[in-house]
Design a protein around this motif. Structure first.
Motif, PDB file in Angstrom:
ATOM      1  N   LEU A   1       0.843  -1.187   0.000  1.00 13.36           N
ATOM      2  CA  LEU A   1       0.000   0.000   0.000  1.00 13.36           C
ATOM      3  C   LEU A   1       0.881   1.239   0.000  1.00 13.36           C
ATOM      4  O   LEU A   1       1.848   1.314   0.761  1.00 13.36           O
ATOM      5  CB  LEU A   1      -0.904   0.007   1.239  1.00 13.36           C
ATOM      6  CG  LEU A   1      -1.821   1.212   1.449  1.00 13.36           C
ATOM      7  CD1 LEU A   1      -2.866   1.298   0.339  1.00 13.36           C
ATOM      8  CD2 LEU A   1      -2.505   1.135   2.815  1.00 13.36           C
TER       9      LEU A   1
ATOM     10  N   LEU B   1     -10.342   4.811   5.782  1.00 15.93           N
ATOM     11  CA  LEU B   1      -9.650   3.701   5.136  1.00 15.93           C
ATOM     12  C   LEU B   1      -9.769   2.456   6.007  1.00 15.93           C
ATOM     13  O   LEU B   1      -9.511   2.511   7.213  1.00 15.93           O
ATOM     14  CB  LEU B   1      -8.181   4.059   4.901  1.00 15.93           C
ATOM     15  CG  LEU B   1      -7.305   3.058   4.145  1.00 15.93           C
ATOM     16  CD1 LEU B   1      -6.256   3.801   3.326  1.00 15.93           C
ATOM     17  CD2 LEU B   1      -6.613   2.083   5.090  1.00 15.93           C
TER      18      LEU B   1
ATOM     19  N   VAL C   1      -8.653  -1.716   5.954  1.00 19.19           N
ATOM     20  CA  VAL C   1      -7.952  -2.825   5.315  1.00 19.19           C
ATOM     21  C   VAL C   1      -8.599  -4.125   5.773  1.00 19.19           C
ATOM     22  O   VAL C   1      -8.815  -4.334   6.965  1.00 19.19           O
ATOM     23  CB  VAL C   1      -6.455  -2.816   5.676  1.00 19.19           C
ATOM     24  CG1 VAL C   1      -5.748  -4.026   5.067  1.00 19.19           C
ATOM     25  CG2 VAL C   1      -5.798  -1.532   5.189  1.00 19.19           C
TER      26      VAL C   1
ATOM     27  N   LYS D   1      -5.878  -8.736   4.257  1.00 23.67           N
ATOM     28  CA  LYS D   1      -4.822  -7.843   3.782  1.00 23.67           C
ATOM     29  C   LYS D   1      -4.649  -7.898   2.268  1.00 23.67           C
ATOM     30  O   LYS D   1      -3.572  -7.620   1.728  1.00 23.67           O
ATOM     31  CB  LYS D   1      -3.492  -8.150   4.475  1.00 23.67           C
ATOM     32  CG  LYS D   1      -3.539  -8.043   5.989  1.00 23.67           C
ATOM     33  CD  LYS D   1      -2.229  -8.421   6.624  1.00 23.67           C
ATOM     34  CE  LYS D   1      -2.336  -8.424   8.143  1.00 23.67           C
ATOM     35  NZ  LYS D   1      -1.078  -8.845   8.794  1.00 23.67           N
TER      36      LYS D   1
ATOM     37  N   VAL E   1      -8.728  -3.222   0.194  1.00 26.58           N
ATOM     38  CA  VAL E   1      -8.920  -2.055   1.039  1.00 26.58           C
ATOM     39  C   VAL E   1     -10.194  -1.347   0.621  1.00 26.58           C
ATOM     40  O   VAL E   1     -10.542  -1.320  -0.573  1.00 26.58           O
ATOM     41  CB  VAL E   1      -7.696  -1.107   0.953  1.00 26.58           C
ATOM     42  CG1 VAL E   1      -7.510  -0.604  -0.469  1.00 26.58           C
ATOM     43  CG2 VAL E   1      -7.833   0.060   1.898  1.00 26.58           C
TER      44      VAL E   1
END
Length: 254
Positions: free
Chosen positions: A116, A150, A152, A156, A159
């Motif tokens: 990211l 945001l 996540v 993982k 997002v």
């Protein structure tokens, strides 16, 4: 998950900007500099992801003169694990333009291999809002700009970003890796504590020469003149609403 955060050194937002006598640029000598406010939001979000055990490493990167290491040390004090400094003497507010910065950041992405990339939606010196989208385009990654929230996923691998638009908010879901640019509403950045400032002095910062990166740094636009905004006219006192309306009409404002 590794997070790369781009931070920029700019004139402090509380400083009254002065134009140089030759009117070619704003004055940077003997002026307080600090991390771009939107970059602070990006850095804070990365630290929160690490505190939530969603990120394992935070790498801060900055492009600029040798003094930009001070900005990187601030990022390290906020919680970044290590830094990368791409050194150049080009003025970051005029000569070093978004496309060149995006290309330089791509070289760091190729080296660090983050999952990211976080950065401010814009820098308060140029207000271009272009570096993040250009970087995503160069990488072929999905992007979300003006992020106000945001999340996540536990896997993982994706997002979810809530972003500001002119007509309200919009939610985007993207697979990782991705580029996200931070708005001020994303969070409230923390102040670096004295113990963390001391620890930051021992964290590693790798340096790279921008000229040796094999990237075309030539500016696409040229600043021809910089001037102060015209002074505001003095206000006037009127005795009644009728007088106010009459004056507005006389001045052609209604």
């Amino acid at each position: 998950m590794r997070v790369l955060v781009a931070v920029k050194r700019v004139v402090d937002y509380a400083v009254k900007v002065r134009v140089r006598p030759d009117k070619t640029a704003v004055e940077l000598q003997n002026v307080k500099m600090s991390m771009n406010p939107f970059c602070e939001n990006a850095m804070e979000e990365a630290v929160r992801l690490k505190e939530a055990k969603l990120a394992t490493e935070i790498v801060a990167v900055s492009v600029g003169p040798k003094q930009a290491q001070e900005t990187l040390r601030t990022a390290l004090a906020m919680g970044a694990d290590r830094g990368v400094h791409i050194v150049t003497d080009m003025r970051a507010d005029q000569e070093l333009q978004p496309l060149a910065v995006a290309k330089l950041l791509r070289t760091v992405v190729d080296e660090v291999k983050p999952d990211l990339v976080l950065m401010g939606k814009q820098a308060i010196d140029g207000d271009n809002c272009q570096t993040g989208p250009m970087l995503a385009g160069l990488l072929g990654w999905p992007q979300a700009t003006f992020a106000a929230k945001l999340e996540v996923a536990d896997s993982k691998k994706e997002v979810t970003v809530e972003r500001e638009t002119d007509t309200g908010t919009q939610k985007l879901q993207m697979g990782l890796p991705a580029v996200v640019t931070a708005d001020l509403r994303l969070n409230a950045p923390r102040y670096a504590t004295l113990p963390n400032i001391m620890k930051a002095k021992k964290k590693p910062i790798a340096t790279r020469d921008a000229a040796a990166a094999g990237v075309d740094l030539a500016p696409r636009n040229k600043v021809t003149n910089v001037t102060d905004p015209p002074p505001r006219a003095a206000g006037a006192v009127v005795e009644s609403v009728d007088d106010l309306v009459a004056k507005l009409k006389a001045d052609g404002l209604v």
